[in-house]
Design an enzyme around this catalytic site. Structure first.
Site, PDB file in Angstrom:
ATOM      1  N   GLU A 123     -97.051   1.925 -41.321  1.00 14.50           N
ATOM      2  CA  GLU A 123     -97.133   2.780 -40.144  1.00 14.50           C
ATOM      3  C   GLU A 123     -98.587   3.218 -40.035  1.00 14.50           C
ATOM      4  OE1 GLU A 123     -93.781   5.606 -39.885  1.00 14.50           O
ATOM      5  OE2 GLU A 123     -95.317   7.058 -39.382  1.00 14.50           O
TER       6      GLU A 123
ATOM      7  N   ASP B 180     -98.676  17.497 -37.172  1.00 16.58           N
ATOM      8  CA  ASP B 180     -99.140  17.136 -38.504  1.00 16.58           C
ATOM      9  C   ASP B 180     -99.639  18.324 -39.303  1.00 16.58           C
ATOM     10  OD1 ASP B 180     -98.827  14.275 -38.906  1.00 16.58           O
ATOM     11  OD2 ASP B 180    -100.098  14.084 -37.134  1.00 16.58           O
TER      12      ASP B 180
END
Lengths: 263, 395
Positions: free
Chosen positions: A49, A60
């Site tokens: 990924e 994040d």
């Protein structure tokens, strides 16, 4: 057949659990990031990924935020990320998915992105901040190029919503394990059996569990119900410390011990 | 031309809900709760009652005689949002959202803040309703708006310093969104501008439209006519949306949004998202965004923390495209000059944000005849800006 589908079918037939490894493109620079990705794939990552760095990564935690910042400071862009995929694709057979935020994709243009990503050898796209209500346009572009439109399902998504999300999904389902941002946690993960049951009830797609998984024990716990686990922040930290291959092998061993126990 | 979003919050190509899946159920719940509240006469009556009793509305529409003489043209009227409780228009919205949070059974509020005005207004509403409150604020802004940090803490809020990026409003909003994901079950996120994912842009505009509704009524009472122009500063755009909304159908009233030109638009160090940005997706909605060719968000700059933001509310983007609102810009230096001018001529110290609108109002009034009327939304007072202004004055 899409490489993703094939990879999950192969793993299922072998009774193996998948390891999805996340690394940010261009961190700490493009050349080193390519070396890290090859290292990860050679050490046991089944699906790569690749994070497209974004200036404002609102889903994040600190580790991936810092990785994105390092990458951007060294001039990483979506175009260069696609070039990186093309280089990896020359000799790597594993599926590669792009993971990112809407604006760089929107700026590039969804049709152009799907065309260039397919040409580079990517297999699918995960977009953190485009929920299915806003997915129509990009989903159509992905479908046209036979790229997987990988959905995210959260612990807060009710079963009816999960069913709706999965109607138009392909590739695999990314099940977010925790309410929070990415980043490894030291405590044990919340039980996600119910969440994964809700996914399986309405879709035959394989399920990868992610967010908060960093240690072998956590990976093994998540893989008891999921088909694969996603590890990101822990890989970036390991790579920073020069221990990426060791980390991948640790996770691989944990997942394989689980698989062999079950078979 | 009143604008109404579709059921997913789209104003034409703008708006929408570009949020992480974890937040989507909360946004859908909020949308439903907000629509049900606005359809409930008891809720809207309670909101307007509190605007009177607690906020101190209606705020005056004041004819600024000496400023008018200085401009040498149209009469300048100030909509005195600076006289609201807590000193800015932000309280209109936080009272509305806090009442909605209470109705939804939420016990905790959280907010992002730039200048600190929205943070103070949220902390105030939290104290008023007995809720916990957490405010995310960039470190740079905490330094340049220190009095507001102390006010928030006095009010019982926890101010969380944000150290990512340029440590200003953009980063505070990113961090607030990250934090909300982790506490979405019991926490109501009070967004302070007409930005963010649906329903925030339309909800905040609805809570702020009282500014324009009052202004339109007041100017008709005082002058028996509508103004030639209504001027307001635009960062995210809540005070502007609030005052413009009542005048959208009055084709002869020019609506003027003032963006922050910072050191000058040509220097790249500005916050003029509409004038210099391109369509993009930031913090939950599609609108004009300051970004590079690769879709990375650029750092904004403005002397005023409240305008220092690289995006703008989606409804403004739609108004700009339709040509209904004209968007101009005013530099740091021009805003500072207007700050001093209003202070000396009228004894009213404006917020640096509002000083941008004052500068444009004076400029525009000078081009109009003496029977013309320009209304400017004086969105907040400038006590918070003393350090910035005196600091700049000595350099």
């Amino acid at each position: 057949m899409n490489r993703l589908t094939r990879a999950f079918e192969t793993m299922a037939s072998q009774g193996r659990k998948g390891l999805v490894g996340y690394l940010t493109a261009g961190d700490p620079n493009m050349a080193e990031s390519e070396r890290r990705m090859r290292d990860a794939l050679d050490s046991g990552v089944d699906i790569l990924e690749i994070g497209v760095p974004f200036s404002d990564p609102t889903a994040d935690g600190p580790v991936i935020q810092a990785a994105a910042l390092r990458a951007l400071n060294m001039g990483a862009t979506l175009s260069k990320t696609l070039d990186l995929i093309a280089r990896l694709r020359q000799d790597c057979a594993q599926p590669i998915v792009l993971f990112g935020y809407a604006n760089p994709f929107f700026r590039y243009g969804y049709d152009a992105l799907a065309r260039d990503a397919a040409q580079a050898g990517a297999d699918g796209l995960l977009i953190v901040d485009i929920p299915f209500e806003e997915r129509g346009e990009i989903a159509a572009a992905l479908t046209k190029r036979n790229l997987a439109n990988i959905p995210l399902v959260a612990p807060t998504s009710a079963p009816e919503r999960v069913a709706t999300i999965l109607e138009t999904a392909s590739g695999f389902v990314y099940a977010i394990t925790v309410k929070g941002v990415t980043g490894r946690r030291d405590d044990s993960l919340p039980d996600q059996a119910e969440q994964i049951r809700a996914i399986r009830a309405c879709s035959a797609l394989p399920v990868a569990a992610g967010f908060g998984i960093g240690q072998g024990t956590q990976a093994a716990q998540a893989a008891q119900t999921a088909d694969a686990v996603v590890v990101g922040s822990a890989l970036i930290e390991a790579a920073q410390a020069g221990r990426l291959a060791d980390k991948v092998r640790e996770l691989r061993t944990a997942l394989d011990s689980l698989s062999s126990r079950r078979t | 031309m009143k604008t109404h979003p579709d059921s997913h919050g789209h104003f034409g190509p703008y708006g929408g809900r570009y949020a992480a899946e974890t937040l989507m159920p909360a946004l859908l719940e909020l949308d439903q709760a907000w629509r049900s509240a606005m359809a409930d006469p008891a809720f809207t009556a309670a909101f307007h009652e509190q605007l009177r009793q607690y906020v101190g509305r209606p705020s005056p529409l004041y004819r600024a005689q000496r400023l008018t003489e200085r401009a040498g043209g149209a009469a300048i009227y100030l909509k005195r949002e600076d006289l609201n409780h807590t000193g800015a228009h932000k309280i209109n919205n936080t009272v509305g959202q806090a009442l909605l949070a209470q109705r939804m059974g939420k016990k905790r509020l959280m907010a992002e803040t730039g200048a600190g005005q929205h943070g103070v207004a949220t902390a105030t509403a939290a104290a008023w309703l007995g809720m916990q409150c957490q405010v995310f604020m960039g470190e740079t802004d905490m330094a340049r708006q220190a009095p507001n940090v102390r006010r928030m803490e006095l009010l019982g809020a926890r101010v969380v310093p944000v150290r990512s990026g340029t440590r200003t409003l953009k980063d505070a909003m990113s961090e607030a969104l990250r934090a909300w994901v982790a506490c979405v079950d019991d926490t109501f996120y009070v967004i302070g501008s007409v930005a963010g994912p649906h329903p925030y842009p339309v909800m905040v505009r609805d809570f702020q439209r009282v500014i324009g509704d009052e202004t339109r009524r007041q100017i008709l009472e005082q002058t028996q006519r509508l103004p030639d122009a209504v001027v307001a500063c635009v960062g995210g755009g809540s005070n502007a949306a609030g005052i413009f909304y009542a005048f959208l159908d009055d084709a002869d009233v020019r609506l003027v949004g003032v963006e922050a030109a910072g050191l000058g638009e040509e220097t790249g160090r500005h916050s003029a998202s509409i004038r210099r940005g391109r369509p993009g997706i930031l913090h939950g909605s599609k609108s004009y965004v300051l970004q590079d060719e690769h879709g990375q968000i650029l750092n904004a700059h403005s002397i005023s923390a409240g305008l220092d933001y690289p995006g703008v509310g989606p409804e403004h983007a739609a108004w700009a495209d339709a040509g209904r609102v004209e968007y101009v810009s005013v530099t740091d230096a021009e805003a500072l000059a207007a700050f001093h001018e209003l202070t000396r001529l009228e004894g009213i110290v404006p917020a640096l944000e509002s000083a941008h609108a004052v500068a444009e109002a004076v400029r525009r009034a000078g081009t109009l005849d003496r029977d013309g009327i320009v209304v400017v939304n004086l969105s907040g007072r400038g006590d918070k800006d003393m350090e910035t202004v005196t600091g700049t004055a000595t350099t």
